[in-house]
Enzyme design. Structure first.
Site, PDB file in Angstrom:
ATOM      1  N   ASP A 154       1.177  -1.083  -0.351  1.00  0.00           N
ATOM      2  CA  ASP A 154      -0.211   0.098   0.160  1.00  0.00           C
ATOM      3  C   ASP A 154       0.643   1.157   0.027  1.00  0.00           C
ATOM      4  O   ASP A 154       1.494   1.021   0.863  1.00  0.00           O
ATOM      5  CB  ASP A 154      -0.885  -0.019   1.215  1.00  0.00           C
ATOM      6  CG  ASP A 154      -1.635   1.477   0.814  1.00  0.00           C
ATOM      7  OD1 ASP A 154      -3.194   0.684   1.319  1.00  0.00           O
ATOM      8  OD2 ASP A 154      -1.955   2.114   1.093  1.00  0.00           O
ATOM      9  N   ILE A 155       0.619   2.406  -0.527  1.00  0.00           N
ATOM     10  CA  ILE A 155       1.415   3.170  -0.598  1.00  0.00           C
ATOM     11  C   ILE A 155       1.081   4.173   0.478  1.00  0.00           C
ATOM     12  O   ILE A 155       1.995   4.926   1.075  1.00  0.00           O
ATOM     13  CB  ILE A 155       0.504   4.429  -2.020  1.00  0.00           C
ATOM     14  CG1 ILE A 155       1.977   5.238  -2.249  1.00  0.00           C
ATOM     15  CG2 ILE A 155      -0.113   5.109  -1.619  1.00  0.00           C
ATOM     16  CD1 ILE A 155       1.441   5.559  -4.279  1.00  0.00           C
ATOM     17  N   ASN A 205     -13.063  -3.415   2.640  1.00  0.00           N
ATOM     18  CA  ASN A 205     -13.866  -2.004   2.460  1.00  0.00           C
ATOM     19  C   ASN A 205     -15.013  -1.993   1.264  1.00  0.00           C
ATOM     20  O   ASN A 205     -14.691  -2.279   0.094  1.00  0.00           O
ATOM     21  CB  ASN A 205     -13.151  -0.654   2.418  1.00  0.00           C
ATOM     22  CG  ASN A 205     -12.592  -0.722   3.671  1.00  0.00           C
ATOM     23  OD1 ASN A 205     -12.749  -1.220   4.748  1.00  0.00           O
ATOM     24  ND2 ASN A 205     -11.146  -0.259   3.448  1.00  0.00           N
ATOM     25  N   GLY A 225     -16.304   2.756   4.072  1.00  0.00           N
ATOM     26  CA  GLY A 225     -15.129   3.708   3.594  1.00  0.00           C
ATOM     27  C   GLY A 225     -14.302   3.100   2.272  1.00  0.00           C
ATOM     28  O   GLY A 225     -12.723   3.108   1.809  1.00  0.00           O
ATOM     29  N   GLN A 226     -14.577   2.144   0.991  1.00  0.00           N
ATOM     30  CA  GLN A 226     -13.494   2.335  -0.034  1.00  0.00           C
ATOM     31  C   GLN A 226     -13.290   3.237  -1.053  1.00  0.00           C
ATOM     32  O   GLN A 226     -14.329   4.852  -1.057  1.00  0.00           O
ATOM     33  CB  GLN A 226     -14.620   1.540  -0.705  1.00  0.00           C
ATOM     34  CG  GLN A 226     -14.066   0.733  -2.163  1.00  0.00           C
ATOM     35  CD  GLN A 226     -14.880   0.095  -2.980  1.00  0.00           C
ATOM     36  OE1 GLN A 226     -16.128  -0.601  -2.560  1.00  0.00           O
ATOM     37  NE2 GLN A 226     -14.282  -1.181  -3.935  1.00  0.00           N
ATOM     38  N   HIS A 253     -10.197  -5.571  -3.034  1.00  0.00           N
ATOM     39  CA  HIS A 253      -8.722  -4.927  -2.543  1.00  0.00           C
ATOM     40  C   HIS A 253      -9.255  -5.555  -1.822  1.00  0.00           C
ATOM     41  O   HIS A 253      -9.851  -5.169  -0.076  1.00  0.00           O
ATOM     42  CB  HIS A 253      -8.083  -4.064  -2.531  1.00  0.00           C
ATOM     43  CG  HIS A 253      -9.170  -3.067  -2.808  1.00  0.00           C
ATOM     44  ND1 HIS A 253      -9.504  -2.098  -3.372  1.00  0.00           N
ATOM     45  CD2 HIS A 253      -8.587  -2.033  -1.075  1.00  0.00           C
ATOM     46  CE1 HIS A 253      -9.878  -0.772  -2.896  1.00  0.00           C
ATOM     47  NE2 HIS A 253      -9.392  -0.567  -1.725  1.00  0.00           N
ATOM     48  N   HIS A 274      -7.284  -5.559   1.466  1.00  0.00           N
ATOM     49  CA  HIS A 274      -6.143  -4.799   2.707  1.00  0.00           C
ATOM     50  C   HIS A 274      -4.896  -6.064   3.462  1.00  0.00           C
ATOM     51  O   HIS A 274      -6.197  -6.757   4.328  1.00  0.00           O
ATOM     52  CB  HIS A 274      -6.657  -3.663   3.717  1.00  0.00           C
ATOM     53  CG  HIS A 274      -6.958  -2.802   3.212  1.00  0.00           C
ATOM     54  ND1 HIS A 274      -6.094  -1.350   3.301  1.00  0.00           N
ATOM     55  CD2 HIS A 274      -7.972  -2.186   2.279  1.00  0.00           C
ATOM     56  CE1 HIS A 274      -6.728  -0.482   1.736  1.00  0.00           C
ATOM     57  NE2 HIS A 274      -7.727  -1.172   1.698  1.00  0.00           N
TER      58      HIS A 274
HETATM   59  P1  AMP Z   1      -9.756   1.672   0.071  1.00  0.00           P
HETATM   60  O1  AMP Z   1      -9.809   2.831   0.608  1.00  0.00           O
HETATM   61  O2  AMP Z   1     -10.366   0.137   0.553  1.00  0.00           O
HETATM   62  O3  AMP Z   1     -10.474   1.734  -1.195  1.00  0.00           O
HETATM   63  O4  AMP Z   1      -7.817   1.179  -0.369  1.00  0.00           O
HETATM   64  C1  AMP Z   1      -7.509   2.405  -1.329  1.00  0.00           C
HETATM   65  C2  AMP Z   1      -5.745   1.670  -0.950  1.00  0.00           C
HETATM   66  O5  AMP Z   1      -5.192   1.784  -2.250  1.00  0.00           O
HETATM   67  C3  AMP Z   1      -5.263   2.679   0.057  1.00  0.00           C
HETATM   68  O6  AMP Z   1      -4.857   2.637   1.100  1.00  0.00           O
HETATM   69  C4  AMP Z   1      -4.843   3.638  -0.345  1.00  0.00           C
HETATM   70  O7  AMP Z   1      -3.458   3.993   0.306  1.00  0.00           O
HETATM   71  C5  AMP Z   1      -4.130   2.523  -1.620  1.00  0.00           C
HETATM   72  N1  AMP Z   1      -3.886   3.514  -2.415  1.00  0.00           N
HETATM   73  C6  AMP Z   1      -4.214   4.049  -3.322  1.00  0.00           C
HETATM   74  N2  AMP Z   1      -3.164   4.067  -4.234  1.00  0.00           N
HETATM   75  C7  AMP Z   1      -2.512   4.001  -4.301  1.00  0.00           C
HETATM   76  C8  AMP Z   1      -0.684   3.734  -5.564  1.00  0.00           C
HETATM   77  N3  AMP Z   1      -0.643   3.653  -6.023  1.00  0.00           N
HETATM   78  N4  AMP Z   1      -0.209   2.221  -4.521  1.00  0.00           N
HETATM   79  C9  AMP Z   1      -0.503   1.630  -3.698  1.00  0.00           C
HETATM   80  N5  AMP Z   1      -1.458   2.123  -3.183  1.00  0.00           N
HETATM   81  C10 AMP Z   1      -2.313   2.564  -3.014  1.00  0.00           C
END
Ligand code: AMP
Length: 112
Positions: free
Chosen positions: A29-30, A85, A91-92, A98, A100
């Protein structure tokens, strides 16, 4: 419309990829919320958990099993948390399902 995650699958934007096979991709995760925080996504673009169908049951199991295997490989054998999520209230933020996986710190309940 392609999401961010389709662009990661297609290598149009970079990510720290941990694992890939014909069905799933896993990457860090970024914005990590724990010392270990990675995502497992299907290559098939499914928008939300509400869009899963009977035909996706095997894929859903593969996502979960990949999460467990990689968590153990990344040193989370003492415990870890998986989160999916669903939709705005859940909270998506990225509309490509995906899982986590968070580990190597104490988790608390209830989540925020
Ligand atoms: P959600 O809020 O459950 O939809 O999670 C989306 C997740 O994607 C968040 O934890 C972000 O930090 C992660 N995210 C967004 N952009 C990137 C990216 N370019 N590379 C890796 N993770 C990312």
């Amino acid at each position: 419309m392609d999401t961010l995650f389709t662009k990661i699958i297609n290598r149009e934007i970079p990510a720290k990829i941990i694992y890939e096979d014909d069905q799933v991709l896993a990457f860090h995760d970024i914005a990590p919320q724990a010392p270990v925080h990675f995502l497992v996504i299907p290559k098939k673009p499914i928008r939300t958990l509400n869009d899963l169908t009977e035909a996706d049951k095997g894929l859903a199991g593969h996502i979960l099993f990949t999460a467990q295997r990689l968590a153990l490989e990344l040193g989370c054998e003492e415990g870890f948390r998986v989160v999916m999520n669903c939709n705005e209230l859940g909270g998506q933020t990225v509309y490509h399902i995906h899982m986590h996986v968070l580990g190597q710190r104490q988790m608390h309940w209830p989540p925020g």
